[in-house]
Design an enzyme around this catalytic site. Sequence first.
Site, mmCIF file in Angstrom:
data_model
loop_
_atom_site.group_PDB
_atom_site.id
_atom_site.type_symbol
_atom_site.label_atom_id
_atom_site.label_comp_id
_atom_site.label_asym_id
_atom_site.label_seq_id
_atom_site.Cartn_x
_atom_site.Cartn_y
_atom_site.Cartn_z
ATOM 1 N N THR A 117 0.838 -1.209 0.000
ATOM 2 C CA THR A 117 0.000 0.000 0.000
ATOM 3 C C THR A 117 0.871 1.257 0.000
ATOM 4 O O THR A 117 0.732 2.127 -0.878
ATOM 5 C CB THR A 117 -0.898 -0.006 1.259
ATOM 6 O OG1 THR A 117 -1.596 -1.239 1.306
ATOM 7 C CG2 THR A 117 -1.881 1.149 1.257
ATOM 8 N N GLY B 281 -3.595 5.082 4.790
ATOM 9 C CA GLY B 281 -3.932 5.114 3.360
ATOM 10 C C GLY B 281 -2.694 5.334 2.501
ATOM 11 O O GLY B 281 -1.702 5.911 2.929
ATOM 12 N N LYS C 144 2.156 4.560 18.911
ATOM 13 C CA LYS C 144 2.190 5.939 18.404
ATOM 14 C C LYS C 144 2.304 6.953 19.547
ATOM 15 O O LYS C 144 3.045 7.920 19.446
ATOM 16 C CB LYS C 144 0.945 6.193 17.552
ATOM 17 C CG LYS C 144 0.949 5.345 16.273
ATOM 18 C CD LYS C 144 -0.402 5.351 15.583
ATOM 19 C CE LYS C 144 -0.407 4.474 14.331
ATOM 20 N NZ LYS C 144 -1.740 4.248 13.784
HETATM 21 P P1 NDP Z 1 1.777 -3.973 2.864
HETATM 22 O O1 NDP Z 1 1.562 -5.275 3.533
HETATM 23 O O2 NDP Z 1 0.740 -3.447 1.958
HETATM 24 O O3 NDP Z 1 3.137 -4.044 2.019
HETATM 25 C C1 NDP Z 1 4.315 -4.627 2.500
HETATM 26 C C2 NDP Z 1 5.299 -4.736 1.371
HETATM 27 O O4 NDP Z 1 6.545 -5.182 1.884
HETATM 28 C C3 NDP Z 1 4.899 -5.707 0.279
HETATM 29 O O5 NDP Z 1 5.295 -5.206 -0.983
HETATM 30 C C4 NDP Z 1 5.684 -6.979 0.607
HETATM 31 O O6 NDP Z 1 6.069 -7.709 -0.550
HETATM 32 C C5 NDP Z 1 6.934 -6.392 1.235
HETATM 33 N N1 NDP Z 1 7.514 -7.246 2.269
HETATM 34 C C6 NDP Z 1 6.975 -7.526 3.475
HETATM 35 N N2 NDP Z 1 7.806 -8.304 4.177
HETATM 36 C C7 NDP Z 1 8.867 -8.538 3.404
HETATM 37 C C8 NDP Z 1 10.063 -9.278 3.562
HETATM 38 N N3 NDP Z 1 10.349 -9.935 4.705
HETATM 39 N N4 NDP Z 1 10.961 -9.270 2.550
HETATM 40 C C9 NDP Z 1 10.700 -8.614 1.408
HETATM 41 N N5 NDP Z 1 9.599 -7.886 1.185
HETATM 42 C C10 NDP Z 1 8.690 -7.850 2.182
HETATM 43 O O7 NDP Z 1 2.115 -2.913 4.026
HETATM 44 P P2 NDP Z 1 1.769 -1.363 4.051
HETATM 45 O O8 NDP Z 1 2.270 -0.724 2.824
HETATM 46 O O9 NDP Z 1 0.356 -1.171 4.439
HETATM 47 O O10 NDP Z 1 2.631 -0.871 5.323
HETATM 48 C C11 NDP Z 1 4.019 -0.704 5.230
HETATM 49 C C12 NDP Z 1 4.523 0.007 6.493
HETATM 50 O O11 NDP Z 1 3.916 1.300 6.591
HETATM 51 C C13 NDP Z 1 4.172 -0.707 7.805
HETATM 52 O O12 NDP Z 1 5.237 -0.523 8.703
HETATM 53 C C14 NDP Z 1 2.926 0.032 8.295
HETATM 54 O O13 NDP Z 1 2.758 -0.022 9.693
HETATM 55 C C15 NDP Z 1 3.270 1.442 7.857
HETATM 56 N N6 NDP Z 1 2.098 2.295 7.709
HETATM 57 C C16 NDP Z 1 1.068 1.907 6.899
HETATM 58 C C17 NDP Z 1 -0.028 2.710 6.724
HETATM 59 C C18 NDP Z 1 -1.143 2.324 5.826
HETATM 60 O O14 NDP Z 1 -2.097 3.096 5.702
HETATM 61 N N7 NDP Z 1 -1.081 1.186 5.146
HETATM 62 C C19 NDP Z 1 -0.139 3.986 7.460
HETATM 63 C C20 NDP Z 1 1.025 4.343 8.234
HETATM 64 C C21 NDP Z 1 2.095 3.505 8.356
HETATM 65 P P3 NDP Z 1 4.997 -8.366 -1.596
HETATM 66 O O15 NDP Z 1 4.341 -7.189 -2.258
HETATM 67 O O16 NDP Z 1 5.805 -9.168 -2.524
HETATM 68 O O17 NDP Z 1 4.051 -9.140 -0.742
HETATM 69 N N1 HSE Z 2 -4.154 0.218 11.497
HETATM 70 C C1 HSE Z 2 -3.751 1.588 11.581
HETATM 71 C C2 HSE Z 2 -4.995 2.418 11.884
HETATM 72 C C3 HSE Z 2 -3.102 2.024 10.269
HETATM 73 O O1 HSE Z 2 -6.113 1.875 11.893
HETATM 74 O O2 HSE Z 2 -4.854 3.613 12.156
HETATM 75 C C4 HSE Z 2 -2.285 3.259 10.385
HETATM 76 O O3 HSE Z 2 -1.217 3.127 11.268
#
Ligand code: NDP
Ligand code: HSE
Length: 432
Positions: free
Chosen positions: A14, A303, A206
Site C-alpha cells: 500500500t 492510506g 504511536k
Molecule cells: P503492505 O503489507 O501493503 O506491504 C508490504 C510490502 O513489503 C509488500 O510489498 C511486501 O512484498 C513487502 N515485504 C513484506 N515483508 C517482506 C520481507 N520480509 N521481505 C521482502 N519484502 C517484504 O504494508 P503497508 O504498505 O500497508 O505498510 C508498510 C509500512 O507502513 C508498515 O510498517 C505500516 O505499519 C506502515 N504504515 C502503513 C499505513 C497504511 O495506511 N497502510 C499507514 C502508516 C504507516 P509483496 O508485495 O511481494 O508481498
Molecule cells: N491500522 C492503523 C490504523 C493504520 O487503523 O490507524 C495506520 O497506522
Amino acid sequence: MKDVISVGLLGLGTVGSGVVHLIDNHQDKLKHQVGCNVKITKILVSQLEKKRDVQTNGSRLTINPDDILEDSEIDVVIEVMGGIESAREHVLKALRNHKHVVTANKDLMALHGKELLQAAAENGCDLFYEASVAAGIPILRSLTEGLSSDRITKMMGIVNGTTNYILTKMSQEGRGYDEVLKEAQELGFAEADPTSDVEGLDAARKIAILGTLGFSMHIDLDDVSVSGISSVTAEDLEYCRQLGYTMKLVGIASRTEDKAEVSVEPVLLPDAHPLASVHNEFNAIYVYGEAVGETMFYGPGAGKLPTATAVVSDLVEVLKNMRLDVNGNSAVIPQFVKKLKTEDEVFAKYFLRIHAKDKPGTFAALTTLFSELEISLEKILQLPLKNSGLAEIIIVTHKAAKSDYKNVLRQLDLLEEVVDVKSSYRVEGDER
Ligand code: NDP
Ligand code: HSE
C-alpha cells in the site's frame, strides 16, 4: 551533490506503491526543492511474480535485501515493508553502510527507535519516521520544529483509524462491533491482525513516539498503560450520548512538573471537545503547550497516498540535508531523564455503569462507599431494568486519583447491593 539521487525501496505494498506514485508524479517539484532528480532504482518485495497495479518505471524488483543495502550507488533507503525483526536488521545495515533511512514503521520505531537513531547518528545518517504516527498529519515535525519553543504539557491523540471508525459507526448508526470491524478490515485501515488496533497496541506505539518527542524524555512502550475497545457495548455508547459525551480511543500523554503519564484507553469527551468531532477513520492530535495553549492537528491517519506524502516529505528533508551536508542530526537526544507518575499522582474523572439491586438502601450504600473513599460524585442517573429487580446506575465522578478510583472498583465488587460493574471509562476534556 549528484545530479540523480538513487533510492532503494523496501516494500511495494500500500505505502510503497504510493511512494512510487508520488516520486514519479512530483519529479519537477522535487528537483525544484532539492536541486536534483530522484530515482527509485531497486525495490525489495517478497514475491517477484505477484501481479502489481503500480508502474515501476524501470526500477528493478528483487527479493534479496543486499541488492539494495550493499549497493554503493544507493544513497537513501525507504523502509515500507513493515514487521519488526527483518525491518530492524535492514535499517541497521543500511545505516551502517552510510545510507540515510526513511521509515513508516511505528512498531519498529516504538520498540527500537532509540537504538536505530543512535546508529544513524554514529554513521552520520538521517533517520526520519514522520509517517509512523498519524500518517498524513505532519505531527512529528510539528512537535520537534513548529512547537519547539514551547513546553508541551498534554497530548491527546486519536491515532488509530480502525477504532475511530468502529466507535463512530457504532455510536452514529447503532451498528454492532463485529460487523463494523469487518468493514474497517475490508476498507484497508486495520492491521493484518486487527487485535493490535482494537486492543490499543497500535495507538500505544504511536503515543510512545509522541510522548518521547513532545516531552523530550524516552517513553518506552512498557510505560504506556493500555486498554482497547473490544468490550465497549452499544449500551455504553447510548448512555454516553445521553450524558453529552462522545467515546474515542485516545492516547494520552500528560506531564506535571517533571513527571509524565502515558496511556491508551477509551475516553469520554464532552461533545463540544475538538476531538469529539473527529469521525470515521480520521486521526487528530490535540496538543496543549504552556505558551501556545490549545492546538489540534487533523487529517488522514492511514492510506496509500496520505502515508506516502509523509514518507516523501521525509525524503525531501534528507535530500535538503545532503545538499547542505548536515545529515546525521535527526536523533534528538532527550533533555530529561524519564520520570513516570504513580497512580496516586494521576487524576481524572470517571464514568461508571453499575447493575445493582433495585431496593431501599442501594443508593445509600453506593454514596457511602464513594464518600468513605473521598471520591466526590458529579452526576448520577438511575433507571429501572425491566422485570429484573435491578437498576442501571450511571455515575460520573469528580476528579479522583487513579489509585483511589481503583480502590472504589474493588470495594464495589464486594458490596452486597451491587450485582455487576458493567463498564468504567475515563472522562477527559471537561475542564475546558
Ligand atoms: P503492505 O503489507 O501493503 O506491504 C508490504 C510490502 O513489503 C509488500 O510489498 C511486501 O512484498 C513487502 N515485504 C513484506 N515483508 C517482506 C520481507 N520480509 N521481505 C521482502 N519484502 C517484504 O504494508 P503497508 O504498505 O500497508 O505498510 C508498510 C509500512 O507502513 C508498515 O510498517 C505500516 O505499519 C506502515 N504504515 C502503513 C499505513 C497504511 O495506511 N497502510 C499507514 C502508516 C504507516 P509483496 O508485495 O511481494 O508481498
Ligand atoms: N491500522 C492503523 C490504523 C493504520 O487503523 O490507524 C495506520 O497506522
